[in-house]
Design a protein around this motif. Structure first.
Motif, mmCIF file in Angstrom:
data_model
loop_
_atom_site.group_PDB
_atom_site.id
_atom_site.type_symbol
_atom_site.label_atom_id
_atom_site.label_comp_id
_atom_site.label_asym_id
_atom_site.label_seq_id
_atom_site.Cartn_x
_atom_site.Cartn_y
_atom_site.Cartn_z
ATOM 1 N N UNK A 49 -12.885 5.678 6.757
ATOM 2 C CA UNK A 49 -13.223 4.830 5.641
ATOM 3 C C UNK A 49 -11.945 4.377 4.950
ATOM 4 N N UNK A 50 -12.044 3.271 4.244
ATOM 5 C CA UNK A 50 -10.907 2.744 3.503
ATOM 6 C C UNK A 50 -10.529 3.676 2.363
ATOM 7 N N UNK A 51 -11.498 4.484 1.918
ATOM 8 C CA UNK A 51 -11.237 5.431 0.830
ATOM 9 C C UNK A 51 -10.245 6.501 1.288
ATOM 10 N N UNK A 52 -10.466 7.079 2.472
ATOM 11 C CA UNK A 52 -9.545 8.079 3.020
ATOM 12 C C UNK A 52 -8.215 7.424 3.358
ATOM 13 N N UNK A 53 -8.283 6.226 3.913
ATOM 14 C CA UNK A 53 -7.090 5.478 4.265
ATOM 15 C C UNK A 53 -6.207 5.266 3.034
ATOM 16 N N UNK A 54 -6.843 4.919 1.919
ATOM 17 C CA UNK A 54 -6.108 4.702 0.673
ATOM 18 C C UNK A 54 -5.476 5.969 0.133
ATOM 19 N N UNK A 55 -6.159 7.089 0.294
ATOM 20 C CA UNK A 55 -5.599 8.369 -0.159
ATOM 21 C C UNK A 55 -4.335 8.721 0.618
ATOM 22 N N UNK A 56 -4.306 8.392 1.902
ATOM 23 C CA UNK A 56 -3.168 8.693 2.754
ATOM 24 C C UNK A 56 -2.000 7.732 2.493
ATOM 25 N N UNK A 57 -2.297 6.467 2.211
ATOM 26 C CA UNK A 57 -1.251 5.448 2.072
ATOM 27 C C UNK A 57 -0.819 5.222 0.636
ATOM 28 N N UNK A 58 -1.726 5.397 -0.311
ATOM 29 C CA UNK A 58 -1.441 5.053 -1.693
ATOM 30 C C UNK A 58 -1.914 3.651 -2.014
ATOM 31 N N UNK A 59 -2.111 3.373 -3.311
ATOM 32 C CA UNK A 59 -2.725 2.115 -3.740
ATOM 33 C C UNK A 59 -1.900 0.884 -3.373
ATOM 34 N N UNK A 119 0.426 0.413 -0.986
ATOM 35 C CA UNK A 119 0.467 0.161 0.453
ATOM 36 C C UNK A 119 -0.910 -0.251 0.992
ATOM 37 N N UNK A 120 -1.979 0.257 0.357
ATOM 38 C CA UNK A 120 -3.324 -0.145 0.762
ATOM 39 C C UNK A 120 -3.516 -1.635 0.533
ATOM 40 N N UNK A 121 -3.101 -2.124 -0.651
ATOM 41 C CA UNK A 121 -3.230 -3.555 -0.953
ATOM 42 C C UNK A 121 -2.422 -4.389 0.040
ATOM 43 N N UNK A 122 -1.208 -3.946 0.351
ATOM 44 C CA UNK A 122 -0.362 -4.681 1.292
ATOM 45 C C UNK A 122 -0.993 -4.695 2.687
ATOM 46 N N UNK A 123 -1.593 -3.566 3.074
ATOM 47 C CA UNK A 123 -2.238 -3.482 4.383
ATOM 48 C C UNK A 123 -3.405 -4.464 4.480
ATOM 49 N N UNK A 157 -4.871 -9.122 7.587
ATOM 50 C CA UNK A 157 -4.973 -10.574 7.480
ATOM 51 C C UNK A 157 -4.384 -11.271 8.692
ATOM 52 N N UNK A 158 -3.212 -10.828 9.124
ATOM 53 C CA UNK A 158 -2.573 -11.429 10.301
ATOM 54 C C UNK A 158 -3.401 -11.171 11.564
ATOM 55 N N UNK A 159 -3.933 -9.942 11.655
ATOM 56 C CA UNK A 159 -4.739 -9.569 12.820
ATOM 57 C C UNK A 159 -5.975 -10.465 12.930
ATOM 58 N N UNK A 160 -6.679 -10.656 11.818
ATOM 59 C CA UNK A 160 -7.902 -11.463 11.845
ATOM 60 C C UNK A 160 -7.610 -12.925 12.134
ATOM 61 N N UNK A 198 -11.479 -7.325 -4.597
ATOM 62 C CA UNK A 198 -10.818 -8.591 -4.927
ATOM 63 C C UNK A 198 -10.129 -9.235 -3.724
ATOM 64 N N UNK A 199 -9.917 -8.472 -2.656
ATOM 65 C CA UNK A 199 -9.186 -9.021 -1.518
ATOM 66 C C UNK A 199 -10.074 -9.241 -0.297
ATOM 67 N N UNK A 200 -11.340 -8.880 -0.374
ATOM 68 C CA UNK A 200 -12.238 -9.036 0.768
ATOM 69 C C UNK A 200 -13.094 -10.294 0.610
ATOM 70 N N UNK A 201 -13.721 -10.700 1.711
ATOM 71 C CA UNK A 201 -14.563 -11.901 1.703
ATOM 72 C C UNK A 201 -16.013 -11.596 1.333
ATOM 73 N N UNK A 202 -16.422 -10.354 1.557
ATOM 74 C CA UNK A 202 -17.797 -9.978 1.248
ATOM 75 C C UNK A 202 -17.895 -8.543 0.785
#
Length: 453
Positions: A121-131, A133-137, A143-146, A173-177
């Motif tokens: 989940x993005x929640x666990x991902x955010x805990x590992x990376x920090x707020x 780096x999560x926004x940058x990811x 974004x580039x991948x999609x 705020x950064x997602x489409x849906x």
């Protein structure tokens, strides 16, 4: 379009599916069905549309995921063998190695070229990376991948119990849906609701949709009215199962009509319903009896006691299903009835009784179910009997929703005549029929219901 592969969701919720290249947040409390929802989207994408999928998991191992999904009828092992699916296990990754792992994973995904990706989940991902780096990811890497692949990505997020905030509060705020899966208590039941908060490039017709989780996976309350074609009226009539009652209601019941049998305890509502089901089955019509109160053996014994040869049609033209209403939510009950109708395709149907359902859902929910059932049975041209217990005069129907939605109302009651209890019957309402306005006396004998002038 990245369709879910569930007609109702694709047609009514997201107008054809998620947009290609979109980033969709799927949030919910623990147990709300986020993994099942996202996995269904991946699985149907591969099975129905031939689109590759990747599941990146910080929450569970590949073995656990495959086993759990297979219990719901989704064989991801088969998809993996066909080169349509890849599972990436990041359960044991640490905060020190997360960035390097993500770099390797993104390279692997770009090689695989999936059209669908789930990050759980993005929640666990955010805990590992920090707020930060999560926004940058979310902004850059994904974004580039999609943009490069046109893939659609679902981000699963945990929503704390009782809170409206999702994850870190920045993802929305950064997602489409944004889709939020939530629940609320209704008596003994738990109602599950899907809330569509945001969906770019799609108009949102309705903010909330009811759903349930069953052995078939995630299922939505598919309202018949929204998808059924206009139905031409029919003049065909079928029997009530009682010759005299046919005369009283104006020559029988129009096919596809709904009938409410309302009366006091012991007036024979189930007996009337058994006449309807058994005698129509004997005439060659498919009949389905849904028993919410009386067990199978009691119904069989009652039918035999009233001279109805139920053994001739049971498990042939007549099927009886016992359903325990307290074990299901209103949505689950409706879906189960709907599935039974689709499976057996009955021409006559009995729901015995609304009283049992009313004890486990409020009147608003019950009226809504009645509305959906009457629409569904009209679509299938199924004539349906509802029974309802009420201890008052039969001229007053205790459920206003039932009296409005049903086409025919037959009232049953007791009367005290010369120190003797007698049963009385009247047709309170029969749409489109020249029915009798008289009150009739009737008895329940070893030959069934006998109605007198």
């Amino acid at each position: 379009m990245r369709k879910m592969g569930i007609d109702f969701f694709d047609e009514q919720v997201v107008e054809g599916g998620f947009p290609e290249g979109a980033l969709i947040l799927v949030a919910g409390e623990p147990g709300s069905g986020k993994t099942i929802f996202s996995s269904t989207w991946l699985y149907n994408g591969a099975k129905k549309f031939g689109e590759k999928g990747v599941y990146i998991s910080f929450a569970e191992t590949k073995t656990d995921f495959f086993e759990e999904m297979k219990q719901l009828g989704m064989d991801f092992g088969e998809l993996e063998q066909k080169g349509l699916f890849k599972f990436i296990d990041l359960v044991t990754v640490s905060s020190e190695t997360i960035e390097k792992e993500i770099e390797l994973i993104m390279g692997e995904i770009l090689t695989f070229q999936p059209q669908r990706v789930v990050l759980d989940s993005i929640s666990v991902f955010g805990q590992l990376m920090g707020q930060a780096k999560l926004r940058a990811f979310l902004h850059t890497t994904l974004g580039r991948f999609m943009k490069a692949t046109g893939a659609t990505v679902l981000l699963i997020a945990e929503k704390p119990m009782g809170q409206e905030k999702v994850g870190y509060g920045i993802e929305e705020f950064v997602v489409d849906g944004v889709i939020v899966l939530k629940s609320k208590s209704l008596g003994e039941s738990l109602i599950r609701l899907m809330e569509v908060r945001k969906m770019r490039r799609r108009s949102i017709k309705k903010p909330q949709f009811e759903y349930t989780i069953s052995s078939h996976g995630i299922e939505f309350l598919d309202i018949p009215e929204l998808r059924r074609a206009e139905i031409e009226p029919t003049w065909e009539k079928i029997s009530t199962g009682i010759k005299k009652l046919d005369e009283i209601v104006g020559g029988g019941l129009y096919r596809g009509s709904s009938v409410l049998l309302v009366g006091m305890t012991g007036t024979g509502k189930t007996t009337f319903a058994l006449h309807f089901a058994v005698n129509n089955a004997l005439e060659g019509r498919k009949a389905l009896y849904l028993a919410f109160e009386e067990p199978m053996d009691q119904l069989l014994r009652a039918a035999k006691n009233y001279g109805l040869p139920i053994e001739k049609v049971l498990n042939g033209n007549l099927n009886i299903l016992n359903i325990i209403p307290e074990a299901h939510t209103p949505v689950q009950t409706f879906i189960r009835i709907k599935r039974a109708i689709e499976e057996h395709k009955p021409e006559v149907l009995v729901v015995d009784s609304l009283t049992a359902l009313k004890q486990h859902m409020n009147e608003k929910e019950l009226t809504k179910m009645l509305r959906y059932l009457t629409l569904l049975t009209k679509e299938y041209r199924t004539t349906i009997y509802f029974t309802l217990n009420d201890e008052t005069d039969f001229r007053v129907v205790p459920m206003t929703g039932a009296s409005t939605l049903t086409d025919v109302i037959i009232g049953l009651r007791y009367e005290l005549v010369n120190d003797r209890i007698e049963r009385r019957l009247a047709v309170v309402k029969a749409r489109g029929s020249n029915h009798s306005r008289k009150i009739y006396r009737y008895e329940i004998t070893d030959e069934g219901v006998v109605i007198y002038e």
